[in-house]
Write a protein that holds these residues in place. Sequence first.
Motif, PDB file in Angstrom:
ATOM      1  N   ALA A   1       0.834  -1.207   0.000  1.00 56.70           N
ATOM      2  CA  ALA A   1       0.000   0.000   0.000  1.00 56.70           C
ATOM      3  C   ALA A   1       0.867   1.256   0.000  1.00 56.70           C
ATOM      4  O   ALA A   1       0.620   2.190  -0.766  1.00 56.70           O
ATOM      5  CB  ALA A   1      -0.928  -0.006   1.211  1.00 56.70           C
ATOM      6  N   LEU A   2       1.896   1.264   0.847  1.00 59.13           N
ATOM      7  CA  LEU A   2       2.767   2.439   0.921  1.00 59.13           C
ATOM      8  C   LEU A   2       3.433   2.712  -0.427  1.00 59.13           C
ATOM      9  O   LEU A   2       3.536   3.857  -0.862  1.00 59.13           O
ATOM     10  CB  LEU A   2       3.840   2.240   1.994  1.00 59.13           C
TER      11      LEU A   2
ATOM     12  N   GLY B   1       1.636   4.786  -2.795  1.00 62.83           N
ATOM     13  CA  GLY B   1       1.377   6.167  -2.432  1.00 62.83           C
ATOM     14  C   GLY B   1       0.345   6.330  -1.335  1.00 62.83           C
ATOM     15  O   GLY B   1      -0.232   7.402  -1.190  1.00 62.83           O
ATOM     16  N   ALA B   2       0.110   5.270  -0.560  1.00 61.18           N
ATOM     17  CA  ALA B   2      -0.799   5.413   0.577  1.00 61.18           C
ATOM     18  C   ALA B   2      -0.054   6.084   1.725  1.00 61.18           C
ATOM     19  O   ALA B   2       1.140   5.873   1.902  1.00 61.18           O
ATOM     20  CB  ALA B   2      -1.312   4.047   1.022  1.00 61.18           C
ATOM     21  N   THR B   3      -0.780   6.905   2.499  1.00 60.40           N
ATOM     22  CA  THR B   3      -0.190   7.385   3.741  1.00 60.40           C
ATOM     23  C   THR B   3      -0.251   6.227   4.735  1.00 60.40           C
ATOM     24  O   THR B   3      -0.916   5.221   4.490  1.00 60.40           O
ATOM     25  CB  THR B   3      -0.997   8.558   4.322  1.00 60.40           C
TER      26      THR B   3
ATOM     27  N   GLN C   1      -3.773   5.506   5.787  1.00 63.36           N
ATOM     28  CA  GLN C   1      -4.520   4.870   4.687  1.00 63.36           C
ATOM     29  C   GLN C   1      -4.154   3.399   4.570  1.00 63.36           C
ATOM     30  O   GLN C   1      -5.028   2.541   4.411  1.00 63.36           O
ATOM     31  CB  GLN C   1      -4.208   5.570   3.360  1.00 63.36           C
ATOM     32  N   ALA C   2      -2.877   3.115   4.642  1.00 65.09           N
ATOM     33  CA  ALA C   2      -2.436   1.723   4.527  1.00 65.09           C
ATOM     34  C   ALA C   2      -3.046   0.880   5.647  1.00 65.09           C
ATOM     35  O   ALA C   2      -3.541  -0.219   5.419  1.00 65.09           O
ATOM     36  CB  ALA C   2      -0.910   1.647   4.567  1.00 65.09           C
TER      37      ALA C   2
ATOM     38  N   THR D   1      -7.097   0.726   5.151  1.00 64.87           N
ATOM     39  CA  THR D   1      -7.660  -0.014   4.023  1.00 64.87           C
ATOM     40  C   THR D   1      -7.009  -1.376   3.812  1.00 64.87           C
ATOM     41  O   THR D   1      -7.596  -2.240   3.177  1.00 64.87           O
ATOM     42  CB  THR D   1      -7.487   0.780   2.710  1.00 64.87           C
ATOM     43  N   ASN D   2      -5.803  -1.552   4.334  1.00 65.41           N
ATOM     44  CA  ASN D   2      -5.105  -2.785   3.971  1.00 65.41           C
ATOM     45  C   ASN D   2      -4.613  -3.601   5.161  1.00 65.41           C
ATOM     46  O   ASN D   2      -3.972  -4.627   4.968  1.00 65.41           O
ATOM     47  CB  ASN D   2      -3.928  -2.451   3.048  1.00 65.41           C
TER      48      ASN D   2
END
Lengths: 253, 282
Positions: free
Chosen positions: B167-168, B171-173, B176-177, B180-181
Amino acid sequence: MAGEAKVWTEGLNFFYGASQALHDINIKIPPHKVTAFIGPSGCGKSTFLRCLNRMNETIVGTRIEGKVFIEGHDIYDRSVDVVDIRRRIGMVFQKSNPFPKSIFDNVAYGLRIGGLKDKNKLAEVVEKALIDAALWDEVRDRLQESAMGLSGGQQQRLCIARALAVEPEVLLMDEPASALDPIATQRIEELIHQLKEKYTIIIVTHNMQQAARVSDITAFFYLGRLIEVDDTERIFTRPKLKQTEDYITGRFG
Amino acid sequence: MKKQTVETLGFNLFRLGSVFVVLILGAILFDIFYKGIGAISWEFLTAEPRMGMTEGGIFPAIVGTLYITLITALFSVPLGMFAAIYLNEYARQGKITRIIRLSIRNLSGVPSIVYGLFGVALFVRVLHLGTSILSAGLTLGLLTLPWTITASEEALKTVPKSYRDGALALGATKWQAIRTNVLPYAIPGMLTGTILGLARAAGETAPILFTGVAFFLPFLPDSPLSQFMALPYHLYVLATQHHDVEKVMPLAYGTALVLIAFVVGLNLAAVIIRYHFRKKRG
Ligand SMILES: Nc1ncnc2c1ncn2[C@@H]1O[C@H](COP(=O)(O)OP(=O)(O)O)[C@@H](O)[C@H]1O
Ligand SMILES: [Mg+2]
């Protein structure tokens, strides 16, 4: 290898705690070419690759010195948002890591966290990314099925599609075919060949034939140092340094 | 002795041990079921106790236990999850996180009566919540917190680092990672552990003894600040505090059966949640 560079580094040192893994790396990577990093296992290829999209920051206790530029901008500059960097410089991991979501949701992941909600636009980009990753024909009828049901080679191409969907400029690949059978490997290699038209590609490989087949430029690393970098053809036919020649001809490593 | 004889002997010893455990559990459950089932009726489940608790039902105790379990869940589930997310995902792993974890482990070993005393001091007195559902629920919340945190952390640990990294790299923060993941795959495990903690809390007597449970109430609680009846305490009262023990013993067993059914039901829910999500993820 004349011409302007897409990505380059200046005096890059990297440390895991007290142990230095990279020493004074200076390299220029040209756009729309495939650059391969070769060298014996543990020489720092993956570490260097992760310096190029700041993924090393996720490992605690690491430290970096020196500079990494993409089109003239230092990616480690304080004003730079790491999220932007990772969107511009995509990455495919050595071990394919599809998320336990549907095929569609995997590819759409980067777009959605980037704030794209429009269903049509999402579907369009997902299709394009899957086409670019040479996976569309195999999965078009089962986009809603779990990605975990794909074969190893398909999973890795899905990870490539996922990276392509956010439209990066540079694509980093860490031994993307190391866990795949020869046929799946060949597909990935063909894919890399096609992708360089649109992207700047950097690939780590421990397989020298692979480097010779897919890359335009080859960089040889040894013990955390960049020993020699040149056109792939020249590296494999008449390297300048004895160390490189010894490695290429299989006299060590 | 021959090596093989030792092997066989050891194997049988271990088998004997596990058979013994199952037998004891079976005996307890059978005893309660056998002696309690006769008391169970629609009236028993839906009416108030009458005639000095020698007749009628245990409805207020059922309701009270449901209420405090709800308060316990509302308090300890989010707090425990946040703490676990912080400890596992954000905190720099080192001496301080080690001390925090050690404290949490130790807290889960503190006798429940101590939590009761602490609940009186903090919720009943200092926070002026009085002896109430709220005070008792929060006290039980504290009791289950170590369980919730530990279970949630274990659940987070089962999510591979490659989900976070993947995820990172897109481009996930960090949040966010995680959101969502990581959390979607950790929440079933978190819930399972948490529900087991709740089941334990639902059967506790000591922590609610000073913080809000009532001996007998002819009416249902009408606010979170009311006193309440609860199954474990009602059971204790019937079995040991009643003047006519002979007469109420069947009712005590009926109460025990209801309490056990409640706890087993919670455990079953945990198993079902885990099964359901494991199938979905596979
Ligand atoms: N997470 C890590 N923590 C500490 N040392 C590491 C870590 N990852 C790699 N290293 C060390 O850094 C050196 C380079 O490793 P790596 O970049 O993985 O090499 P390569 O990809 O060329 O095989 C090795 O000595 C390795 O042990
Ligand atoms: Mg590597």
